[in-house]
Enzyme design. Structure first.
Site, short mmCIF file in Angstrom:
data_model
loop_
_atom_site.label_atom_id
_atom_site.label_comp_id
_atom_site.label_asym_id
_atom_site.label_seq_id
_atom_site.Cartn_x
_atom_site.Cartn_y
_atom_site.Cartn_z
N ASP A 28 32.58 65.48 56.74
CA ASP A 28 31.28 65.12 57.30
C ASP A 28 31.47 64.57 58.71
O ASP A 28 32.57 64.14 59.09
CB ASP A 28 30.63 64.08 56.38
CG ASP A 28 29.33 63.54 56.93
OD1 ASP A 28 28.43 64.33 57.22
OD2 ASP A 28 29.22 62.30 57.07
N ASP A 191 30.64 60.15 53.47
CA ASP A 191 30.36 58.71 53.43
C ASP A 191 29.07 58.37 52.71
O ASP A 191 28.66 57.21 52.70
CB ASP A 191 30.28 58.16 54.86
CG ASP A 191 29.02 58.61 55.58
OD1 ASP A 191 28.72 59.82 55.54
OD2 ASP A 191 28.33 57.77 56.18
#
Length: 242
Positions: A28, A191
């Site tokens: 990400d 996350d």
């Protein structure tokens, strides 16, 4: 990774055996590779001021990050995670935000500690790498270039690259087809809840970092295979399979 750090990572798992056999690592962007919060917040507050609205604290705007620029603008306008702003106000605000963000895209944005070391370790160990983010491509590619990270990735998928974005599994399944692998051979490092939901829906492995945004919530609440302090330590929990 020393034994104490390894144990801390393994404590938050589904009791799988480490190292996990993997072929491709997907990472990400916001909150995992890059700390973008200060620049995102700067653009949001400039937008609010132009609209005659009060600025918001950095911590508040940071909790709004994770579902793309449009959602960030809506949340900033309403100072709420879920409230919808007036449609006319949103239509006026979005281009103001995009202009301000484009002008200050990487004033404060930097890779998190351990990111470059982790990417180098993953490359040296033979893993193919991809970046999948909900950020629009117009911002994703300039950010990766400006921070010297773009060359690490064989595939970059932004929030507008495909018909659906995370938490939908489509981007991860697209990556599996691109690299000619099955889902359990892919690891996503993220996350947020978006990342965890997408990975589980796609049938992929998922590690989470504790330093990201996750809409202000504790990363330990997420359904993930490990919580890793850095990308570098994540590299030690997987092994390359042919």
């Amino acid at each position: 990774m020393d034994q104490d750090n390894l144990q801390r990572a393994v404590n938050y798992t589904n009791k799988i055996a480490f190292p996990i056999p993997i072929k491709v690592v997907v990472i990400d962007l916001d909150g995992t590779l890059l700390d973008t919060a200060a620049d995102l917040a700067h653009a949001a507050n400039k937008m609010l001021l132009e609209l005659g609205k009060p600025e918001l604290p950095l911590a508040t705007i940071q909790s709004f990050i994770g579902k793309g620029i449009q959602k960030l603008v809506k949340r900033s306008l309403t100072n709420s995670l879920d409230t919808e702003p007036d449609a006319e106000l949103f239509a006026k605000a979005l281009p103001i935000y995009e202009r301000n963000y484009r002008e200050h895209l990487y004033t404060y944005t930097r890779p998190y500690p351990g990111v470059v070391e982790g990417l180098n370790a993953l490359k040296q160990n033979g893993f193919q790498l991809a970046c999948i983010t909900n950020k629009a491509e117009a911002f994703t590619l300039p950010l990766l270039r400006a921070t010297n990270l773009l060359a690490y990735f064989e595939l970059v998928l932004s929030g507008d690259s495909l018909p659906k974005k995370k938490p939908d599994p489509l981007p991860l399944l697209h990556a599996c087809k691109y690299f000619h692998i099955v889902p359990h051979e892919l690891l996503l490092i993220g996350d947020s809840l978006n990342d965890a939901i997408a990975a589980r829906a796609a049938g992929c492995n998922i590690f989470c970092v504790p330093y990201g945004y996750n809409e202000g919530r504790d990363v330990r609440e997420l359904d993930c295979d490990a919580i890793v302090p850095t990308l570098f330590e994540a590299s030690k929990l997987i092994k390359k399979v042919i």
